[in-house]
Design a protein around this motif. Structure first.
Motif, PDB file in Angstrom:
ATOM      1  N   UNK A   1      -1.539   5.762  -9.832  1.00  0.00           N
ATOM      2  CA  UNK A   1      -1.941   5.127  -8.575  1.00  0.00           C
ATOM      3  C   UNK A   1      -2.289   6.173  -7.527  1.00  0.00           C
ATOM      4  N   UNK A   2      -1.480   7.217  -7.425  1.00  0.00           N
ATOM      5  CA  UNK A   2      -1.737   8.274  -6.446  1.00  0.00           C
ATOM      6  C   UNK A   2      -3.008   9.056  -6.784  1.00  0.00           C
ATOM      7  N   UNK A   3      -3.265   9.235  -8.063  1.00  0.00           N
ATOM      8  CA  UNK A   3      -4.471   9.960  -8.450  1.00  0.00           C
ATOM      9  C   UNK A   3      -5.722   9.177  -8.080  1.00  0.00           C
ATOM     10  N   UNK A   4      -5.647   7.851  -8.194  1.00  0.00           N
ATOM     11  CA  UNK A   4      -6.798   7.026  -7.832  1.00  0.00           C
ATOM     12  C   UNK A   4      -6.968   6.962  -6.323  1.00  0.00           C
ATOM     13  N   UNK A   5      -5.845   6.793  -5.615  1.00  0.00           N
ATOM     14  CA  UNK A   5      -5.911   6.680  -4.157  1.00  0.00           C
ATOM     15  C   UNK A   5      -4.637   7.271  -3.554  1.00  0.00           C
ATOM     16  N   UNK A   6      -4.707   8.493  -3.018  1.00  0.00           N
ATOM     17  CA  UNK A   6      -3.513   9.152  -2.456  1.00  0.00           C
ATOM     18  C   UNK A   6      -2.891   8.410  -1.285  1.00  0.00           C
ATOM     19  N   UNK A   7      -3.606   7.455  -0.687  1.00  0.00           N
ATOM     20  CA  UNK A   7      -3.055   6.748   0.464  1.00  0.00           C
ATOM     21  C   UNK A   7      -2.039   5.680   0.084  1.00  0.00           C
ATOM     22  N   UNK A   8      -1.939   5.351  -1.206  1.00  0.00           N
ATOM     23  CA  UNK A   8      -0.933   4.373  -1.620  1.00  0.00           C
ATOM     24  C   UNK A   8       0.456   4.871  -1.226  1.00  0.00           C
ATOM     25  N   UNK A   9       1.271   3.963  -0.702  1.00  0.00           N
ATOM     26  CA  UNK A   9       2.650   4.264  -0.294  1.00  0.00           C
ATOM     27  C   UNK A   9       3.568   3.759  -1.405  1.00  0.00           C
ATOM     28  N   UNK A  10       4.113   4.678  -2.203  1.00  0.00           N
ATOM     29  CA  UNK A  10       4.831   4.293  -3.417  1.00  0.00           C
ATOM     30  C   UNK A  10       6.237   4.874  -3.426  1.00  0.00           C
ATOM     31  N   UNK A  11       7.212   4.020  -3.739  1.00  0.00           N
ATOM     32  CA  UNK A  11       8.595   4.454  -3.918  1.00  0.00           C
ATOM     33  C   UNK A  11       9.089   3.980  -5.275  1.00  0.00           C
ATOM     34  N   UNK A  12       9.707   4.878  -6.022  1.00  0.00           N
ATOM     35  CA  UNK A  12      10.343   4.541  -7.295  1.00  0.00           C
ATOM     36  C   UNK A  12      11.846   4.506  -7.061  1.00  0.00           C
ATOM     37  N   UNK A  13      12.467   3.375  -7.359  1.00  0.00           N
ATOM     38  CA  UNK A  13      13.901   3.186  -7.164  1.00  0.00           C
ATOM     39  C   UNK A  13      14.598   3.214  -8.527  1.00  0.00           C
ATOM     40  N   UNK A  14      15.468   4.185  -8.739  1.00  0.00           N
ATOM     41  CA  UNK A  14      16.229   4.299  -9.985  1.00  0.00           C
ATOM     42  C   UNK A  14      17.713   4.128  -9.688  1.00  0.00           C
TER      43      UNK A  14
ATOM     44  N   UNK B   1       4.821  10.679  -4.135  1.00  0.00           N
ATOM     45  CA  UNK B   1       5.642   9.510  -4.449  1.00  0.00           C
ATOM     46  C   UNK B   1       7.094   9.806  -4.073  1.00  0.00           C
ATOM     47  N   UNK B   2       7.771   8.847  -3.475  1.00  0.00           N
ATOM     48  CA  UNK B   2       9.204   8.974  -3.215  1.00  0.00           C
ATOM     49  C   UNK B   2       9.961   8.462  -4.443  1.00  0.00           C
ATOM     50  N   UNK B   3      10.785   9.307  -5.021  1.00  0.00           N
ATOM     51  CA  UNK B   3      11.620   8.916  -6.165  1.00  0.00           C
ATOM     52  C   UNK B   3      13.065   8.966  -5.706  1.00  0.00           C
ATOM     53  N   UNK B   4      13.710   7.806  -5.646  1.00  0.00           N
ATOM     54  CA  UNK B   4      15.064   7.699  -5.121  1.00  0.00           C
ATOM     55  C   UNK B   4      16.039   7.317  -6.233  1.00  0.00           C
TER      56      UNK B   4
END
Length: 380
Positions: free
Chosen positions: A19-32, A114-117
């Motif tokens: 997603x970031x490679x296609x559009x860096x403006x995407x606001x993405x968080x991965x919750x683990x 990307x935020x990875x939490x």
């Protein structure tokens, strides 16, 4: 687009990267939900085809995965310690530690913004209500999916055989199958290395053999001692390593093939094992999860409204997964019906093992199927 990915496995992480490679403006968080570095499992496998796909979409992460992988192009089978047969595989196989792959994908995702939490458990969409899209990549026991199981139409088919996923310090130079006959029936393992010092070793048997060997009552330490003795020739004296279950219990399982009638609900969409599972004997789980990510990203950037894009993703990807699950069921049932084949000469058993994905094999006498195949080979 604001995206919340629930679960920090390969599907969620790779989705965030693409997603970031296609559009860096995407606001993405991965919750683990688990702490960093606490993943379960030993090594995962993949083939040349996946390696090529990874290079096509993100060469940087593909290079890192390739540098941390080990390769084999031969399969070897041992039958009761007496006979070994080897076969050249049609494609190179690769193994990589599951934790190492996750570390690579996590680092790549973070480098892209990307935020990875970690230590961050999400159990309901309401907890990420500000997200435009919620990606449920939280595994076969997905909490996000189970909250709406009726909507998704979740079904689980439980396999007959029992298995245990183990590690070992024995470094297998090829992909190894080992079949051992006991007074209570056959037990077997698949072994493949995933780094320079360790291999994965998956042990499987029928429930009758499992109970006859006393493994149904044994704790993990005693189970490993029994298995190390049974597979002593294959392991060359190396130990098996378990998962240190609470209370010392052995982690025997029956494989669960999971399907869902729907893969999306509103802005919630399923990927990876949350959407589907395929029997481990075809070694396709990681490749299919990463494929889900690629299909979903493509659908989301097709110019359609969100709901239409999710429907497209479900329709297109489900067709691929259903085919893989049919293949996996045939593979699993070959092992569940091992007595049908194991009485043949080892060379013939191994040939049929390599053709266990065939829809015809269960319906043709094994000797006849083998002879027909040999005639086709000679004619070719």
């Amino acid at each position: 687009m604001k995206v919340a990915c629930v679960g920090g496995g390969p599907a969620s992480l790779y989705f965030s990267i693409l997603m970031k490679l296609v559009d860096p403006s995407h606001d993405i968080t991965v919750h683990e939900r688990n702490p960093a570095g606490s993943t379960h499992g030993w090594g995962v496998t993949y083939l040349d085809e996946l390696f090529g796909d990874l290079h096509n979409v993100d060469p940087e992460s593909a290079r890192a995965i390739g540098e941390s992988s080990v390769r084999w192009d031969t399969e070897v089978a041992h039958f009761d310690g007496h006979t070994t047969v080897a076969s050249q595989t049609e494609a190179n196989g690769y193994g990589i530690g599951r934790q190492r792959m996750l570390d690579i994908l996590t680092d790549r995702a973070r480098a892209l913004g990307v935020r990875v939490e970690f230590d961050c458990e999400i159990s309901a969409e309401e907890e990420v209500a500000d997200a435009d899209l919620v990606v449920a990549g939280d595994g076969v026991n997905s909490v996000m999916r189970e909250r709406h199981a009726d909507h998704f139409g979740t079904k689980v088919e439980v396999g007959r055989n029992v298995y245990m996923w183990l590690g070992t310090t024995k470094v297998f130079e090829t992909f190894v199958f080992a079949f051992v006959q006991t007074p209570h029936g056959w037990i077997w393992c698949y072994g493949y290395r995933f780094d320079e010092n360790h291999s994965t070793c998956v042990v499987e048997c029928s429930p009758e053999t499992w109970r006859g060997l006393g493994l149904d009552q044994a704790n993990e330490a005693d189970s490993l001692a029994v298995l190390e003795k049974l597979f002593a020739d294959t392991l060359d004296g190396h130990p098996l390593v378990g998962r240190s279950q609470p209370g010392g219990t052995a982690h025997w399982l029956n494989f669960r093939t999971l399907t869902n009638r729907r893969w999306q609900r509103g802005n919630l969409v399923l990927v990876g094992d949350a959407a589907h599972t395929t029997h481990y004997s075809i070694g396709a789980g990681t490749a299919l999860a990463l494929g889900d990510s690629a299909f979903l990203v493509r659908a989301l950037h097709s110019g359609m409204p969100l709901q239409s894009a999710l429907v497209r993703y479900e329709r297109e990807r489900k067709a691929v997964i259903l085919s893989a699950q049919r293949t996996a069921r045939r593979s699993a049932r070959w092992y569940e019906n091992l007595p049908r084949y194991i009485g043949l000469p080892p060379e013939q058993v191994f040939t049929l093992l390599c053709q266990r994905h065939s829809a015809l094999l269960p319906h043709v006498p094994p000797r006849l199927y083998y002879r027909a195949g040999r005639l086709v080979e000679l004619a070719g």
